[in-house]
Design a protein around this motif. Structure first.
Motif, PDB file in Angstrom:
ATOM      1  N   LYS A 712      54.253  48.051  49.174  1.00 43.59           N
ATOM      2  CA  LYS A 712      55.638  48.387  49.506  1.00 43.59           C
ATOM      3  C   LYS A 712      56.051  49.545  48.618  1.00 43.59           C
ATOM      4  O   LYS A 712      55.814  49.529  47.403  1.00 43.59           O
ATOM      5  CB  LYS A 712      56.562  47.186  49.274  1.00 43.59           C
ATOM      6  N   VAL A 713      56.674  50.583  49.203  1.00 42.73           N
ATOM      7  CA  VAL A 713      57.042  51.775  48.451  1.00 42.73           C
ATOM      8  C   VAL A 713      58.551  51.976  48.514  1.00 42.73           C
ATOM      9  O   VAL A 713      59.165  51.884  49.587  1.00 42.73           O
ATOM     10  CB  VAL A 713      56.329  53.023  49.004  1.00 42.73           C
ATOM     11  N   THR A 714      59.134  52.243  47.359  1.00 43.23           N
ATOM     12  CA  THR A 714      60.565  52.553  47.257  1.00 43.23           C
ATOM     13  C   THR A 714      60.726  53.804  46.391  1.00 43.23           C
ATOM     14  O   THR A 714      59.788  54.241  45.726  1.00 43.23           O
ATOM     15  CB  THR A 714      61.350  51.386  46.625  1.00 43.23           C
ATOM     16  N   SER A 715      61.925  54.396  46.429  1.00 43.80           N
ATOM     17  CA  SER A 715      62.162  55.620  45.667  1.00 43.80           C
ATOM     18  C   SER A 715      63.629  55.762  45.338  1.00 43.80           C
ATOM     19  O   SER A 715      64.502  55.241  46.048  1.00 43.80           O
ATOM     20  CB  SER A 715      61.690  56.840  46.465  1.00 43.80           C
ATOM     21  N   SER A 716      63.894  56.498  44.258  1.00 38.53           N
ATOM     22  CA  SER A 716      65.275  56.827  43.898  1.00 38.53           C
ATOM     23  C   SER A 716      65.828  57.945  44.771  1.00 38.53           C
ATOM     24  O   SER A 716      67.025  58.196  44.786  1.00 38.53           O
ATOM     25  CB  SER A 716      65.347  57.259  42.424  1.00 38.53           C
ATOM     26  N   ILE A 749      59.150  57.266  42.277  1.00 41.51           N
ATOM     27  CA  ILE A 749      58.596  56.655  43.487  1.00 41.51           C
ATOM     28  C   ILE A 749      57.754  55.473  43.018  1.00 41.51           C
ATOM     29  O   ILE A 749      56.885  55.631  42.155  1.00 41.51           O
ATOM     30  CB  ILE A 749      57.719  57.634  44.284  1.00 41.51           C
ATOM     31  N   LEU A 750      58.008  54.295  43.574  1.00 40.81           N
ATOM     32  CA  LEU A 750      57.356  53.068  43.103  1.00 40.81           C
ATOM     33  C   LEU A 750      56.497  52.459  44.216  1.00 40.81           C
ATOM     34  O   LEU A 750      56.989  52.204  45.318  1.00 40.81           O
ATOM     35  CB  LEU A 750      58.410  52.052  42.658  1.00 40.81           C
ATOM     36  N   TYR A 751      55.212  52.233  43.903  1.00 47.18           N
ATOM     37  CA  TYR A 751      54.284  51.542  44.791  1.00 47.18           C
ATOM     38  C   TYR A 751      54.074  50.128  44.216  1.00 47.18           C
ATOM     39  O   TYR A 751      53.595  49.987  43.085  1.00 47.18           O
ATOM     40  CB  TYR A 751      52.935  52.238  44.842  1.00 47.18           C
ATOM     41  N   THR A 752      54.373  49.089  45.004  1.00 47.41           N
ATOM     42  CA  THR A 752      54.196  47.719  44.543  1.00 47.41           C
ATOM     43  C   THR A 752      53.262  46.990  45.495  1.00 47.41           C
ATOM     44  O   THR A 752      53.532  46.890  46.703  1.00 47.41           O
ATOM     45  CB  THR A 752      55.547  46.972  44.486  1.00 47.41           C
ATOM     46  N   PHE A 753      52.150  46.474  44.964  1.00 42.23           N
ATOM     47  CA  PHE A 753      51.166  45.781  45.791  1.00 42.23           C
ATOM     48  C   PHE A 753      51.582  44.326  45.990  1.00 42.23           C
ATOM     49  O   PHE A 753      52.138  43.682  45.089  1.00 42.23           O
ATOM     50  CB  PHE A 753      49.786  45.829  45.138  1.00 42.23           C
ATOM     51  N   THR A 754      51.267  43.804  47.178  1.00 45.68           N
ATOM     52  CA  THR A 754      51.566  42.399  47.460  1.00 45.68           C
ATOM     53  C   THR A 754      50.792  41.496  46.509  1.00 45.68           C
ATOM     54  O   THR A 754      51.321  40.514  45.982  1.00 45.68           O
ATOM     55  CB  THR A 754      51.215  42.065  48.919  1.00 45.68           C
ATOM     56  N   SER A 755      49.532  41.854  46.283  1.00 46.27           N
ATOM     57  CA  SER A 755      48.690  41.140  45.326  1.00 46.27           C
ATOM     58  C   SER A 755      48.038  42.152  44.402  1.00 46.27           C
ATOM     59  O   SER A 755      47.777  43.288  44.811  1.00 46.27           O
ATOM     60  CB  SER A 755      47.609  40.333  46.057  1.00 46.27           C
ATOM     61  N   PRO A 756      47.768  41.780  43.141  1.00 45.92           N
ATOM     62  CA  PRO A 756      47.121  42.722  42.220  1.00 45.92           C
ATOM     63  C   PRO A 756      45.802  43.243  42.792  1.00 45.92           C
ATOM     64  O   PRO A 756      45.060  42.523  43.459  1.00 45.92           O
ATOM     65  CB  PRO A 756      46.902  41.883  40.955  1.00 45.92           C
ATOM     66  N   VAL A 757      45.499  44.507  42.505  1.00 49.23           N
ATOM     67  CA  VAL A 757      44.359  45.193  43.094  1.00 49.23           C
ATOM     68  C   VAL A 757      43.380  45.608  42.001  1.00 49.23           C
ATOM     69  O   VAL A 757      43.775  46.231  41.008  1.00 49.23           O
ATOM     70  CB  VAL A 757      44.818  46.439  43.877  1.00 49.23           C
ATOM     71  N   SER A 758      42.110  45.271  42.200  1.00 48.46           N
ATOM     72  CA  SER A 758      41.063  45.709  41.275  1.00 48.46           C
ATOM     73  C   SER A 758      40.531  47.060  41.744  1.00 48.46           C
ATOM     74  O   SER A 758      40.170  47.225  42.916  1.00 48.46           O
ATOM     75  CB  SER A 758      39.925  44.688  41.231  1.00 48.46           C
ATOM     76  N   SER A 759      40.468  48.009  40.823  1.00 43.58           N
ATOM     77  CA  SER A 759      40.027  49.360  41.186  1.00 43.58           C
ATOM     78  C   SER A 759      39.437  50.051  39.968  1.00 43.58           C
ATOM     79  O   SER A 759      39.886  49.834  38.834  1.00 43.58           O
ATOM     80  CB  SER A 759      41.212  50.172  41.719  1.00 43.58           C
ATOM     81  N   SER A 760      38.442  50.906  40.203  1.00 45.83           N
ATOM     82  CA  SER A 760      37.862  51.698  39.120  1.00 45.83           C
ATOM     83  C   SER A 760      38.690  52.962  38.853  1.00 45.83           C
ATOM     84  O   SER A 760      38.732  53.455  37.726  1.00 45.83           O
ATOM     85  CB  SER A 760      36.427  52.098  39.462  1.00 45.83           C
ATOM     86  N   LYS A 761      39.327  53.489  39.890  1.00 46.27           N
ATOM     87  CA  LYS A 761      40.137  54.704  39.744  1.00 46.27           C
ATOM     88  C   LYS A 761      41.138  54.772  40.892  1.00 46.27           C
ATOM     89  O   LYS A 761      40.791  54.505  42.034  1.00 46.27           O
ATOM     90  CB  LYS A 761      39.260  55.965  39.752  1.00 46.27           C
ATOM     91  N   ILE A 762      42.377  55.138  40.545  1.00 44.08           N
ATOM     92  CA  ILE A 762      43.406  55.331  41.563  1.00 44.08           C
ATOM     93  C   ILE A 762      43.916  56.765  41.446  1.00 44.08           C
ATOM     94  O   ILE A 762      44.315  57.211  40.375  1.00 44.08           O
ATOM     95  CB  ILE A 762      44.569  54.331  41.392  1.00 44.08           C
ATOM     96  N   GLU A 763      43.875  57.480  42.567  1.00 42.92           N
ATOM     97  CA  GLU A 763      44.357  58.858  42.607  1.00 42.92           C
ATOM     98  C   GLU A 763      45.776  58.864  43.155  1.00 42.92           C
ATOM     99  O   GLU A 763      46.027  58.367  44.253  1.00 42.92           O
ATOM    100  CB  GLU A 763      43.443  59.706  43.506  1.00 42.92           C
ATOM    101  N   VAL A 764      46.694  59.427  42.373  1.00 39.49           N
ATOM    102  CA  VAL A 764      48.105  59.490  42.757  1.00 39.49           C
ATOM    103  C   VAL A 764      48.411  60.946  43.108  1.00 39.49           C
ATOM    104  O   VAL A 764      48.354  61.831  42.248  1.00 39.49           O
ATOM    105  CB  VAL A 764      49.020  58.997  41.620  1.00 39.49           C
ATOM    106  N   LEU A 765      48.712  61.180  44.381  1.00 39.02           N
ATOM    107  CA  LEU A 765      48.859  62.550  44.872  1.00 39.02           C
ATOM    108  C   LEU A 765      50.281  62.814  45.345  1.00 39.02           C
ATOM    109  O   LEU A 765      50.882  61.985  46.033  1.00 39.02           O
ATOM    110  CB  LEU A 765      47.896  62.809  46.031  1.00 39.02           C
ATOM    111  N   THR A 766      50.799  63.970  44.975  1.00 44.98           N
ATOM    112  CA  THR A 766      52.083  64.417  45.486  1.00 44.98           C
ATOM    113  C   THR A 766      51.900  65.752  46.206  1.00 44.98           C
ATOM    114  O   THR A 766      50.855  66.390  46.089  1.00 44.98           O
ATOM    115  CB  THR A 766      53.113  64.567  44.356  1.00 44.98           C
ATOM    116  N   GLY A 767      52.921  66.169  46.929  1.00 41.56           N
ATOM    117  CA  GLY A 767      52.816  67.388  47.720  1.00 41.56           C
ATOM    118  C   GLY A 767      52.320  67.101  49.125  1.00 41.56           C
ATOM    119  O   GLY A 767      51.887  65.994  49.438  1.00 41.56           O
ATOM    120  N   ILE A 768      52.384  68.123  49.972  1.00 42.00           N
ATOM    121  CA  ILE A 768      51.874  67.987  51.334  1.00 42.00           C
ATOM    122  C   ILE A 768      50.349  67.956  51.282  1.00 42.00           C
ATOM    123  O   ILE A 768      49.742  68.741  50.561  1.00 42.00           O
ATOM    124  CB  ILE A 768      52.359  69.163  52.204  1.00 42.00           C
ATOM    125  N   PRO A 769      49.702  67.073  52.037  1.00 34.52           N
ATOM    126  CA  PRO A 769      48.231  67.030  52.008  1.00 34.52           C
ATOM    127  C   PRO A 769      47.610  68.397  52.262  1.00 34.52           C
ATOM    128  O   PRO A 769      47.984  69.091  53.201  1.00 34.52           O
ATOM    129  CB  PRO A 769      47.901  66.043  53.143  1.00 34.52           C
TER     130      PRO A 769
END
Length: 834
Positions: A712-716, A749-769
């Motif tokens: 779920k994502v929310t933002s100011s 901008i806040l990303y909240t997972f329904t359940s905790p997620v196991s990951s080796s690396k998370i890439e957080v990207l802003t801007g237009i793809p």
């Protein structure tokens, strides 16, 4: 004896054709005949130039030396001698103005041109012959060529406003165009993000308007960050570049962006803009970027600017733009509204036409002609001398020609080289993905839509390189230009009936890529194809002799990476990456190994195709798989895809019943949760082709390298309804968030997972793809293992930050600590590695 003689003639003719092909000339000449002997260039060879080529003598001397390794003795207007290379103007030749004839015999070389520019075109052909792969250095094969251009206008535009390129870079760019027989360099000198030409009567245009950054009148943009960025050309620089171009047969058409795209002007001289109560934004989100049409003194200012332009540029046309004008500003401006009332106008397109008719008169006053983008034909008649550049599409060129205007075809869908060249590469995508083959396939004259007289108004074709996204990587401007300009040159020069992609590609890859390299161009090479099947990766190089390097750990290959030679045996094909390398500066985009298509079809009938394919060999683990449909081009993108179903052991896993047009490039997501190597998997789907037009595609199944947990994502910040925050929850790379407001210190901008997620690396990207626009400049990521307590992570670098979780992660926050100096912020899906 007739039959043997005929066979000998056919045999010799086939040899000539074969040898002519080996010359690899681009663009392809109109007519070429070749014999088996060669002319050996004497060590003290004489180059005898017509007096009309005197201004090009130094250029010709230098290029001849570079191409042949022989230093010529150059004489102007001297008498011909044996074993000489002679360039002679003959204005009585029955050829178009830029045509030439080139003849190589044992007595020497003779190039005759209808004009000096014709001789320069012949000179370029001579250089290409000398540098063909099959030609011995220092020799020229006996050959006779008659050649002339299909179009009188063969242009290329370079935007130096968003990114500034110094004069030496511009001169190099002109050299490269000349080598391809292009004859117009369209210099886009002004725009919202920088005014690049010295105007002595208005010094603040460069003192203020040539710079952006903190404390400047123009905010940072397009990767310039929080540093002062910019530059401009002095009038002496301009004169030097113009002379450089003329010596190479290139005319320079300057462009002044008016009345829109003028933030740099309004920033330097605010009184030139409209006085309004509410800010309005251009299509790019710029404010205060429109000239006031109602201020009479503005036309006096434009008169002064245009006068200085005409003193610097001898070319007959001055481009005065007219695209993407934020006419909403005029609707609020009392002075603009007063003009509308006085003139009886009912809409602002008429006001725009009023502006351009006045600009045309200024331009024509100085014995020049106006040119503009296709929007300027709205709102009323223009001067019959004005030339229209149809950038929004071929239909706009048709409209222009039907209205009687001289027209240049420059449709973004084929000739905008700021567009990405493949789905994985950096660049715009709004017009199309444009590779070299797509450029080559463009036909500038829509014969079925125009009468013969209207077709004659299509004066030529042009490419454009807008520079928003050329700030990185290094030399990306060259990568985006070539070999696409090589393809465009043949569209512009060669006969329509002689165009053949396979033939062009052979000439390009056999000799011409090496020529580009010798010119010092960091061009884009063609990628290899890597297919994984039966436990082996087989790589098909893009052409004979291409060198492919690979990496087995998911990294981008370099010149130091292993060279592919034989099939690679592996069960871990997802980690392999491949690139073609021509040299240290020129390479292809990276590609991954792919499995063969799971299905394909090809039909030109009205029919419903029901396909059922066993795809067990394509599924080898649990996870997310994407099914995608890949048509070769728009001409085969007909039909509707429906009823897509995936079965496991004949049990339905997922079905999609809604219809999707093939041209929409449908993609479907499947989740495999109970994989076993004993399972069988079947894909069923239907395609309906409702016309007799071609419908064909390859259907591919890709395993996703990323996790896609529910989030779920929310933002100011408030969202743009067309690009909502919920786009950050769908893991679709084609959708993204755009806010409706600029960012400020403290936004998040806040990303909240329904359940905790196991990951080796998370890439957080802003801007237009794929675009460096609207990303976070000042900020960092924060992450939480419990959703309450957050730890500070990496700062954003060029819009990207990384998180390396030490335990399952519950939430991620983008914390913004300063403005990005853009009207909005864009955000993308997280990339969550297993």
């Amino acid at each position: 004896m007739r039959k043997p003689l005929l066979l000998i003639a056919i045999f010799l003719g086939s040899i000539n054709v074969f040898q002519a092909q080996k010359l690899d000339i681009i663009p392809k000449p109109v007519q070429i005949e070749q014999q088996g002997e060669v002319f050996r260039i004497p060590a003290s060879v004489r180059l005898i130039l017509d007096k009309k080529l005197q201004h090009s003598a130094d250029y010709i001397r230098g290029e001849f030396l570079k191409s042949t390794g022989i230093t010529p003795n150059v004489f102007i207007g001297a008498s011909q001698e044996k074993k000489s290379i002679v360039f002679l103007v003959d204005d009585t030749m029955e050829l178009p103005e830029e045509g030439y004839r080139l003849s190589v015999k044992k007595e020497g070389v003779l190039v005759k041109g209808k004009s000096a520019n014709g001789l320069l075109n012949g000179f370029q052909t001579l250089l290409q012959i000398c540098s063909a792969k099959a030609i011995e250095k220092g020799t020229i094969p006996f050959v006779t060529i008659e050649d002339y251009p299909r179009f009188e206008w063969r242009g290329m535009m370079l935007d130096v406003s968003r990114q500034f390129f110094d004069k030496e870079t511009v001169k190099n760019y002109i050299d490269w165009l000349s080598a391809h027989k292009m004859n117009v360099f369209h210099w886009h000198l002004t725009d919202d993000n920088g005014w690049r030409i010295e105007i002595k009567s208005m010094p603040d245009l460069t003192l203020k308007g040539a710079w952006r950054g903190p404390g400047e009148v123009i905010p940072p943009a397009y990767g310039s960050g929080n540093q002062r960025y910019g530059g401009f050309y002095t009038q002496e620089d301009i004169k030097e570049v113009v002379a450089h171009a003329l010596a190479r047969g290139i005319s320079i058409m300057p462009e002044i962006e008016i009345p829109g795209h003028s933030r740099a002007v309004i920033g330097a001289y605010p009184e030139l803009g409209c006085v309004i109560t509410h800010q309005t934004k251009s299509v790019q989100g710029e404010v205060d970027n429109v000239w006031c049409v109602g201020r009479e003194e503005n036309y006096q200012v434009l008169d002064g600017i245009i006068k200085e332009f005409t003193e610097l540029f001898p070319f007959e046309y001055i481009h005065v733009a007219g695209d993407e004008v934020n006419r909403a500003t005029w609707e609020q401006c009392p002075e603009c509204q007063a003009v509308m009332q006085d003139e009886g106008f009912t809409d602002t397109f008429q006001l725009q036409n009023y502006f351009f008719r006045r600009v045309e008169k200024i331009v024509e006053k100085y014995n020049r002609k106006a040119a503009g983008w296709n929007e300027i034909i709205k709102g009323g008649q223009l001067s019959p001398k004005t030339q229209i550049f149809a950038w929004q599409g071929v239909d706009y060129g048709i409209e222009s020609a039907k209205k009687g205007y001289s027209t240049i075809m420059i449709p973004g869908q084929y000739t905008y080289f700021d567009m990405a060249q493949s789905a994985s590469e950096r660049g715009h995508r709004w017009a199309a993905i444009i590779d070299t083959e797509r450029v080559y396939g463009f036909e500038p004259i829509p014969e079925n839509d125009l009468s013969l007289d209207e077709q004659k108004l299509i004066k030529g074709v042009q490419g454009a390189l807008w520079s928003e996204y050329l700030d990185r990587p290094e030399r990306f401007m060259e990568y985006q230009s070539y070999p696409r300009i090589s393809a465009l040159s043949e569209v512009a020069w060669s006969k329509k009936e002689d165009k053949d992609w396979d033939d062009f590609y052979s000439r390009l890859t056999n000799s011409h890529l090496q020529r580009l390299s010798d010119m010092g161009i960091a061009f884009r090479d063609f990628p290899p194809t890597a297919i994984y099947k039966n436990g082996n990766i087989t790589v098909i190089p893009p052409y004979e002799g291409a060198t492919v390097h690979y990496d087995a750990e998911g990294k981008e290959p370099t010149l130091e990476s292993l060279v592919y030679t034989i099939p690679i045996e592996t069960t871990d094909f997802e980690n392999y990456r491949f690139r073609t390398f021509f040299n240290a500066f020129s390479s292809s985009p990276m590609v991954k190994a792919e499995k063969p298509p799971v299905a394909q079809w090809n039909t030109s009938k009205v029919e419903i195709l029901k396909l059922s394919e066993n795809i067990s060999e394509h599924i080898d683990k649990n996870g997310i798989y994407y099914l995608s449909f890949h048509q070769k081009d728009e001409q085969t993108a007909h039909g509707v895809v429906r009823e897509i179903s995936l079965f496991e052991n004949d049990n339905l896993i997922t079905t999609y019943s809604e219809e999707q047009l093939l041209k929409s490039k449908p993609q479907r997501r499947f989740l495999i949760e109970k994989y076993s190597d004993k399972n069988t998997y079947r894909l069923d789907f239907a395609v309906e082709n409702m016309t007799e037009k071609a419908s064909s595609a390859e259907v591919k199944l890709h395993y996703s390298p990323y996790l896609e947990p529910e989030v779920k994502v929310t933002s100011s910040m408030s969202e743009n309804p067309r690009f909502p925050i919920s786009n950050l929850e769908d893991y679709n790379p084609d959708t993204y968030l755009r806010t409706d407001v600029p960012c400020e210190n403290g936004d998040w901008i806040l990303y909240t997972f329904t359940s905790p997620v196991s990951s080796s690396k998370i890439e957080v990207l802003t801007g237009i793809p794929n675009h460096p626009r609207f990303f976070v400049n000042d900020g960092h990521v924060e992450y939480s293992y419990n959703g309450v307590d957050f730890e500070k992570g990496e700062a954003f670098d060029y819009g990207i930050a990384y998180i390396y979780p030490k335990q399952p992660i519950k939430a991620i926050k983008i914390m913004i600590t300063g403005t990005n100096h853009e009207p909005i912020v864009a955000g993308q899906d997280l990339r969550i590695n297993p």
